[in-house]
Design an enzyme around this catalytic site. Structure first.
Site, PDB file in Angstrom:
ATOM      1  CE  LYS A  79       0.516  -2.005   4.052  1.00  0.00           C
ATOM      2  NZ  LYS A  79       0.063  -3.065   4.870  1.00  0.00           N
TER       3      LYS A  79
ATOM      4  CB  VAL B 207      -7.231  -1.675   1.268  1.00  0.00           C
ATOM      5  CG1 VAL B 207      -8.226  -1.070   2.260  1.00  0.00           C
ATOM      6  CG2 VAL B 207      -6.458  -0.571   0.563  1.00  0.00           C
TER       7      VAL B 207
ATOM      8  CE  LYS C  31      -3.377  -1.312   5.309  1.00  0.00           C
ATOM      9  NZ  LYS C  31      -3.305  -1.801   6.696  1.00  0.00           N
TER      10      LYS C  31
HETATM   11  P1  NAP Z   1       8.325  -8.988   5.775  1.00  0.00           P
HETATM   12  O1  NAP Z   1       7.891 -10.041   6.722  1.00  0.00           O
HETATM   13  O2  NAP Z   1       9.289  -7.956   6.224  1.00  0.00           O
HETATM   14  O3  NAP Z   1       8.908  -9.741   4.488  1.00  0.00           O
HETATM   15  C1  NAP Z   1       9.544  -9.073   3.423  1.00  0.00           C
HETATM   16  C2  NAP Z   1      10.221 -10.101   2.519  1.00  0.00           C
HETATM   17  O4  NAP Z   1      10.752  -9.406   1.382  1.00  0.00           O
HETATM   18  C3  NAP Z   1      11.387 -10.857   3.150  1.00  0.00           C
HETATM   19  O5  NAP Z   1      11.395 -12.180   2.644  1.00  0.00           O
HETATM   20  C4  NAP Z   1      12.613 -10.108   2.621  1.00  0.00           C
HETATM   21  O6  NAP Z   1      13.749 -10.935   2.476  1.00  0.00           O
HETATM   22  C5  NAP Z   1      12.136  -9.708   1.241  1.00  0.00           C
HETATM   23  N1  NAP Z   1      12.808  -8.525   0.727  1.00  0.00           N
HETATM   24  C6  NAP Z   1      12.735  -7.270   1.220  1.00  0.00           C
HETATM   25  N2  NAP Z   1      13.501  -6.441   0.475  1.00  0.00           N
HETATM   26  C7  NAP Z   1      14.062  -7.208  -0.476  1.00  0.00           C
HETATM   27  C8  NAP Z   1      14.976  -6.949  -1.553  1.00  0.00           C
HETATM   28  N3  NAP Z   1      15.432  -5.713  -1.771  1.00  0.00           N
HETATM   29  N4  NAP Z   1      15.350  -7.981  -2.339  1.00  0.00           N
HETATM   30  C9  NAP Z   1      14.880  -9.235  -2.125  1.00  0.00           C
HETATM   31  N5  NAP Z   1      14.018  -9.545  -1.142  1.00  0.00           N
HETATM   32  C10 NAP Z   1      13.618  -8.538  -0.328  1.00  0.00           C
HETATM   33  O7  NAP Z   1       7.053  -8.193   5.219  1.00  0.00           O
HETATM   34  P2  NAP Z   1       5.518  -8.657   5.176  1.00  0.00           P
HETATM   35  O8  NAP Z   1       4.885  -8.399   6.495  1.00  0.00           O
HETATM   36  O9  NAP Z   1       5.414  -9.991   4.552  1.00  0.00           O
HETATM   37  O10 NAP Z   1       4.915  -7.533   4.197  1.00  0.00           O
HETATM   38  C11 NAP Z   1       5.201  -7.554   2.826  1.00  0.00           C
HETATM   39  C12 NAP Z   1       4.332  -6.519   2.113  1.00  0.00           C
HETATM   40  O11 NAP Z   1       2.961  -6.834   2.322  1.00  0.00           O
HETATM   41  C13 NAP Z   1       4.508  -5.085   2.614  1.00  0.00           C
HETATM   42  O12 NAP Z   1       4.314  -4.203   1.546  1.00  0.00           O
HETATM   43  C14 NAP Z   1       3.366  -4.931   3.617  1.00  0.00           C
HETATM   44  O13 NAP Z   1       2.979  -3.591   3.792  1.00  0.00           O
HETATM   45  C15 NAP Z   1       2.297  -5.729   2.932  1.00  0.00           C
HETATM   46  N6  NAP Z   1       1.249  -6.265   3.801  1.00  0.00           N
HETATM   47  C16 NAP Z   1       1.583  -6.920   4.968  1.00  0.00           C
HETATM   48  C17 NAP Z   1       0.588  -7.444   5.764  1.00  0.00           C
HETATM   49  C18 NAP Z   1       0.900  -8.148   7.042  1.00  0.00           C
HETATM   50  O14 NAP Z   1      -0.060  -8.468   7.785  1.00  0.00           O
HETATM   51  N7  NAP Z   1       2.154  -8.442   7.362  1.00  0.00           N
HETATM   52  C19 NAP Z   1      -0.759  -7.307   5.381  1.00  0.00           C
HETATM   53  C20 NAP Z   1      -1.073  -6.621   4.170  1.00  0.00           C
HETATM   54  C21 NAP Z   1      -0.045  -6.113   3.408  1.00  0.00           C
HETATM   55  P3  NAP Z   1      14.697 -11.284   3.735  1.00  0.00           P
HETATM   56  O15 NAP Z   1      13.815 -12.015   4.719  1.00  0.00           O
HETATM   57  O16 NAP Z   1      15.745 -12.172   3.154  1.00  0.00           O
HETATM   58  O17 NAP Z   1      15.170  -9.961   4.258  1.00  0.00           O
HETATM   59  N1  HSE Z   2       0.702  -3.316   9.255  1.00  0.00           N
HETATM   60  C1  HSE Z   2      -0.570  -3.492   8.625  1.00  0.00           C
HETATM   61  C2  HSE Z   2      -1.652  -3.474   9.682  1.00  0.00           C
HETATM   62  C3  HSE Z   2      -0.590  -4.774   7.848  1.00  0.00           C
HETATM   63  O1  HSE Z   2      -1.335  -3.621  10.865  1.00  0.00           O
HETATM   64  O2  HSE Z   2      -2.820  -3.302   9.329  1.00  0.00           O
HETATM   65  C4  HSE Z   2      -1.852  -4.977   7.022  1.00  0.00           C
HETATM   66  O3  HSE Z   2      -1.899  -4.060   5.974  1.00  0.00           O
END
Ligand code: NAP
Ligand code: HSE
Length: 376
Positions: free
Chosen positions: A109, A136, A209
């Protein structure tokens, strides 16, 4: 099932990415990634920063790379799933994929809110679909229904709880008397928070969002930095701390005394004169309402539109499993020949230049000095 497999490259295998990858590697769940009326989806590669760590976590060595640009450019990859987060290199990678005609699914987002006009122009230019349901409301289907099923409506206003981390913190403070820092640590441990949780607690994530919802509801990309995130302060010309960072245990208790709960509420309204009112503010909501009883990691989005009236979408707003549901749903839509999330809505490739004003109205004067808007 018809046609050659659609080969998927996943950028990122963290909280969300490993659930997406896991769905491909698990026989039962993988069977759902082969729609009866579309092309079967196949996992072609996974890009991470630290390949050794991903291998130790059980991801197949043959799929792993630390070179996301190679995955994007590979002739053996048809669709890119971006779940790495951050603005760069995600922006460059997705612009490369879209301009090369590859479909993109993203949960990012912050990227969409910051570079939405550029990404939309790239997708429209090449005709490649750009889908972002997970950006979102985590697992809640809200963007596709807003863009497609409600397309014949005129949206007048929308509001919601759009951030699971802050809602979990405020709920724990109100229900269990948990200290702010402990509640944040718990939300991080559950995988709800952003890599830098400042994005959550200062309201940047909810503002991003809101920008995406406003794009689909009102046809314009609003600058996320223009969205007000600081409450007014009693007897002061300056504003309070951003997001929920100024909310104290005493403020939470004062809201309870008034039959209310503090929620970080994002809202947007197109006024009759065409101007835009929007904000992401801690708000004193009646506890007995659907919004006021949206607790923990749950999110809720309420939309007022004509002729439909009021519609609401609710469910888990964060977490790897719930969010992977939205990412995988977008992949299946692409396998079935689906277009971008904005579907048949008119193009909005430029920025909204009409200004944004904060919502105004009665407020609860809290012990910290902050004035939290009142809402039903
Ligand atoms: P995360 O746990 O920090 O995971 C990020 C992943 O991307 C890790 O595997 C990391 O690799 C990899 N990565 C980051 N930068 C990189 C690069 N330059 N080259 C290659 N790999 C890279 O994040 P997440 O919580 O899954 O969130 C991911 C996305 O989804 C974000 O945009 C977040 O806003 C969105 N999102 C998250 C949630 C949630 O509930 N967590 C919900 C909705 C949306 P390494 O582990 O090797 O560092
Ligand atoms: N950090 C975000 C939240 C993840 O807490 O809602 C989902 O977009």
């Amino acid at each position: 099932m018809t046609g050659a497999p659609l080969r998927v490259g996943v950028l990122g295998a963290g909280t969300v990415g490993r659930e997406v990858v896991g769905a491909f590697l698990d026989g039962d769940r993988a069977a759902r990634l082969a729609p009866a009326d579309g092309r079967p989806l196949r996992l072609a590669g996974v890009a991470v920063r630290d390949v050794d760590r991903a291998r130790s976590a059980g991801l197949p060595d043959a799929l792993l790379t630390d070179a996301p640009a190679h995955l994007v450019a590979s002739p053996d990859v048809d669709v890119i799933v971006e779940v790495m987060g951050g603005l760069e290199p995600a922006r460059t990678l997705l612009l490369g994929a879209l301009s090369g005609g590859k479909a993109v699914v993203t949960a990012n987002k912050a990227l969409l809110a910051t570079h939405g006009p550029e990404l939309e122009a790239a997708a429209r230019g090449s005709g490649a679909p750009l889908r972002f349901e997970a950006s979102v409301g985590g697992g809640i289907p809200v963007l596709s229904p807003l863009a497609a099923d409600l397309a014949a409506n005129r949206v007048t206003s929308l509001r919601g709880i759009l951030n699971g981390t802050t809602n979990a913190i405020l709920t724990a403070m109100a229900r269990e008397g948990t200290a702010y820092a402990d509640a944040l640590a718990e939300a991080q441990a559950m995988g709800y928070a952003e890599a830098d949780p400042t994005a959550d607690v200062e309201g940047h994530d909810a503002a991003a969002k809101l920008v995406i919802l406003l794009r689909l509801a009102f046809g314009a990309w609003v600058d996320p930095t223009a969205i007000p995130r600081r409450p007014a302060v009693r007897d002061s010309a300056s504003l309070g701390a951003p997001g929920i960072t100024g909310v104290t245990a005493e403020d939470v208790a004062a809201a309870t005394d008034h039959g209310r709960v503090l929620k970080l509420v994002a809202s947007g309204r197109r006024r009759e004169d065409g101007s835009l009112e929007a904000g992401v503010l801690p708000t004193a909501v009646f506890g007995a309402t659907a919004l006021g009883s949206t607790d923990g990691v749950q999110n809720r989005i309420e939309i007022e539109a004509e002729p439909v009236g009021s519609v609401a979408f609710a469910g888990p707003g964060a977490g790897g499993g719930a969010t992977s549901s939205a990412v995988l749903g977008d992949l299946v839509a692409i396998a079935r020949g689906g277009a971008s999330t904005w579907a048949g809505l008119p193009a909005a490739v430029g920025r909204w230049d009409g200004g944004v004003s904060a919502p105004a109205g009665p407020a609860l004067a809290a012990p910290s000095g902050a004035c939290y808007p009142l809402a039903e």
